[in-house]
Design a protein around this motif. Structure first.
Motif, PDB file in Angstrom:
ATOM      1  N   LEU A   1       1.203   0.994  10.167  1.00  0.00           N
ATOM      2  CA  LEU A   1       0.630   1.106   8.826  1.00  0.00           C
ATOM      3  C   LEU A   1       1.014  -0.092   7.972  1.00  0.00           C
TER       4      LEU A   1
ATOM      5  N   ARG B   1      -0.763   6.784   3.845  1.00  0.00           N
ATOM      6  CA  ARG B   1      -1.444   7.419   4.968  1.00  0.00           C
ATOM      7  C   ARG B   1      -2.669   8.178   4.478  1.00  0.00           C
TER       8      ARG B   1
ATOM      9  N   VAL C   1      -2.763   6.640  11.481  1.00  0.00           N
ATOM     10  CA  VAL C   1      -2.899   7.932  10.805  1.00  0.00           C
ATOM     11  C   VAL C   1      -2.464   9.072  11.721  1.00  0.00           C
TER      12      VAL C   1
END
Length: 748
Positions: free
Chosen positions: A651, A669, A708
């Motif tokens: 991420l 997220r 995710v």
């Protein structure tokens, strides 16, 4: 009288800088450590002519000074070391040995086995050194950051060598440095903030490839030479406060902007050379030049108008060179036309107004044409790829691999994964074993080897210290740099059991791990227990961490989407090896972005994994000296925790910034998950601006889906590391297909 005092000041400064340290008498006998250091330096410098007469009876403190060698001692310590060789410098013989980031030695340089890191490790043992000059010796490599260990240094001269890379920031920590000469090398990139060198008086960075920004300088400077570099910015007005500046040479660069007329009025300035730049505009006609000014060269710029009277050729004792500008003063035969200078000045200025609009229109047209042409090729390639994926999915269904389970929204994204890890995955695949090819062989070392590598555990080489032991930097006999981790273990069992555990350790070798290169065990009786000290040798990665690259904007610009995808896959392969590459598996690792190191080729290496050795009941130690307790729950939970931490790293790679708290991680997220369902521009907006125009959208989308899913709150919903790796490899296949179809012209 005032002018004479200024000239005397400039002369005195130069005299002190050049000769001040030389007159200190050599009245001491060196301590043995420094004597050994000089002999080691002789060997590492490959016995230059000036050092060939040294032997066991040489009294270094009483050697007569010469142009090629000067050693000055005080209180049993070396305070000055000057060695001048006869190697040809880069400016005198153009050198092409630095190709594609790799240096190739030649007869102009020291041999291919030379290690500049080892040389400076030895020289830092001269702890009282005040002046160091290593000139024309053929030194090559990147200047080590450990140079800041010369705490007493007042003068540093490394001119006429082949030192490349950026000047390390650590050079700004010197408190007493008054002279810095790094001229005639291969340095490039930005110059560190030299304002931090509060007493620096002489600076010579000429004949390198530094730039493009003009360096930040301190106002204590007297002599400055930036000649023959790649500076392309304006000269900052702050130089107008340099009241001690006597000589200033910034010629043969590409400096732009209005000409700094104020430089002629500096009270102490005697010499100014700004020739061969792109400085434009006019010089103030009512300018008052310093009475000390004796030499000015402003030739080959883009100046227009008239010269001020103080720069007239009628002024005695002042040389002024103004040829090949567009000036109306003097002999027009050696000037360009006004139109030439105005046209060239516009070419080096930022585009504005309608011209920018036209340029943007041309770019947009190019993008549209690129999209039309590239889409045709990309569609065909993507169709073949989708066909392969469908065929593989059918094969998996027919073999019974696919499972059904309750899925959240994130699970329903185009993401292939299975909720259980196959038992067969514990077998080490051939591709995984191949990842250790090319690594140095594993060795069992003696205590003497470890002591020699760390210089008897010199505190200067201590890097970290924790409750379980210390981490030292070391140098093996072949010159390679290693980390030596010292661990103390109280054993309840026989030493043979520890040797069996070291057998497991010897298998932790992988391209994407900071690999273990060897060990040494020292066992002794500590009644009623047997105690051991284990020394573990790890490879040394000197290029910084992934965190460094995402927080330094200059480094981040080098990480476009293909490079980030390669790093992502490297991390995943490293985690897969930890989980399945050894019989017991290594789970619950300290996977953080600062523990992902990058070597010179930007290959990712995990440094935060567990070392599977027992320190107390149910405890293992991390490679980064961080105590770690039992993995949460069981092996499966620890595996899923590693996947979660991997998702956090992915991420941050996608966003191009650090996530500093769990709440921020949840928000980011959720933002990415939401953007996957919106128009593609929403996802593009959410990602790091530095990668725009370098990715295929489907490649980015797949990587976001991976992150995710890895960050699911429930561990059972997170994918296995095998599925993470499969999807990242799919993502890079899409990217490669997009790149090969020349879609790089379609900047998003």
């Amino acid at each position: 009288m005032g002018n004479r005092r200024v000239r005397d000041l400039c002369f005195s400064v130069n005299f002190v800088l050049v000769f001040g340290i030389l007159v200190r008498p050599s009245v001491s006998q060196l301590i043995p450590t420094e004597t050994r250091a000089l002999f080691q330096a002789q060997r590492l410098l490959e016995y230059p002519e000036a050092l060939q007469g040294w032997n066991n009876w040489t009294n270094f403190c009483y050697l007569p000074p010469s142009p090629s060698l000067t050693i000055v001692c005080s209180n049993n310590h070396v305070t000055e070391l000057t060695i001048v060789g006869n190697k040809t410098s880069p400016s005198r013989a153009p050198y092409s040995g630095l190709r594609a980031g790799k240096f190739y030695a030649s007869n102009q340089t020291l041999s291919q086995t030379f290690l500049i890191e080892s040389l400076f490790t030895v020289l830092t043992k001269l702890s009282n050194l005040q002046s160091l000059s290593l000139v024309s010796l053929g030194l090559w490599g990147q200047l080590p950051t450990k140079i800041n260990r010369f705490h007493s240094l007042e003068s540093l001269n490394l001119s006429s060598n082949f030192i490349y890379g950026e000047i390390p920031q650590s050079i700004t920590t010197f408190k007493s440095l008054s002279r810095l000469a790094l001229d005639d090398n291969l340095f490039n990139g930005s110059v560190p903030d030299l304002k931090l060198l509060g007493v620096l008086m002489e600076l010579d960075l000429s004949s390198n490839s530094l730039g493009p920004e003009f360096p930040s300088l301190g106002d204590s400077l007297v002599n400055v030479s930036l000649r023959n570099n790649s500076f392309k910015s304006e000269i900052p007005p702050v130089l107008g406060n340099f009241i001690q500046l006597c000589r200033f040479d910034a010629s043969y660069n590409k400096l732009v902007g209005p000409f700094p007329s104020w430089i002629f009025s500096l009270p102490s300035v005697q010499y100014i050379n700004l020739a061969e730049n792109q400085l434009g505009g006019t010089i103030r006609i009512n300018l008052s030049c310093s009475g000390n000014l004796t030499y000015v060269d402003i030739s080959h710029n883009l100046l227009v108008g008239k010269l001020p009277p103080c720069m007239s050729s009628n002024i005695t004792n002042r040389t002024v060179i103004t040829s090949w500008n567009c000036l109306s003063s003097g002999d027009r035969k050696y000037q360009h036309s006004d139109s030439y200078c105005r046209k060239e000045a516009l070419a080096v200025q930022p585009q504005t107004g309608s011209s920018t609009t036209k340029k943007e229109a041309r770019i947009k047209l190019g993008l549209i044409l690129g999209i039309i042409g590239g889409t045709v090729v990309a569609t065909a390639a993507l169709g073949l790829l989708i066909l392969c994926i469908i065929r593989r999915a059918k094969e998996r269904r027919s073999s019974g691999d696919d499972k059904t389970f309750n899925r959240s929204f994130a699970d329903e994204l185009s993401f292939r994964w299975s909720p259980k890890l196959s038992v067969d995955s514990r077998r080490v695949p051939q591709t995984m074993r191949m990842m250790s090819i090319g690594l140095p062989s594993y060795h069992v070392y003696t205590l003497e080897d470890i002591e020699e590598a760390t210089n008897n555990f010199d505190p200067c080489n201590l890097m970290t210290e924790a409750s379980q032991g210390q981490m030292y930097k070391g140098w093996l006999r072949d010159g390679s740099v290693v980390l030596v981790k010292c661990l103390k273990i109280k054993q309840r069992h026989l030493p043979q059991n520890l040797n069996q555990q070291m057998e497991i350790l010897s298998k932790l070798r992988h391209r994407h791990l900071v690999s273990i290169l060897g060990h040494c065990i020292v066992t002794y009786q500590d009644h009623p227990n047997i105690s051991s000290t284990v020394f573990i040798l790890l490879e040394y990665v000197s290029n910084g961490s992934l965190k460094d690259y995402l927080t330094d904007w200059r480094k981040k610009e080098t990480l476009k989407w293909p490079q980030r995808m390669t790093i992502m896959i490297g991390i995943a392969r490293g985690v897969q090896f930890l989980h399945a590459g050894v019989a017991t598996g290594v789970f619950g690792n300290d996977l953080k972005i600062e523990n992902i190191l990058l070597d010179d080729s930007l290959t990712a290496k995990i440094s935060g994994y567990k070392i599977p050795l027992p320190f107390k009941t149910g405890s293992e130690n991390s490679i980064n000296d961080q105590d770690s307790s039992d993995p949460p729950g069981n092996e499966k939970d620890a595996e899923k925790e590693d996947v979660y931490q991997l998702g956090k790293i992915l991420l941050q790679i996608i966003l191009g910034k650090l996530v500093k708290s769990p709440s921020e991680l949840g928000d980011q997220r959720q933002m990415l998950e939401w953007s996957l369902t919106e128009h593609p521009t929403q996802l593009r907006t959410a990602t790091d601006p530095s990668i725009r125009g370098t990715y295929a959208f489907q490649s980015l989308k797949t990587a976001v889906e991976v992150a995710v899913n890895c960050l699911e709150k429930e561990p059972r919903k997170r994918p296995s590391i095998e599925d993470v790796l499969w999807n990242l490899q799919y993502s890079i296949q899409v990217q490669e297909g997009w790149t090969s179809s020349e879609n790089l012209s379609t900047r998003t």
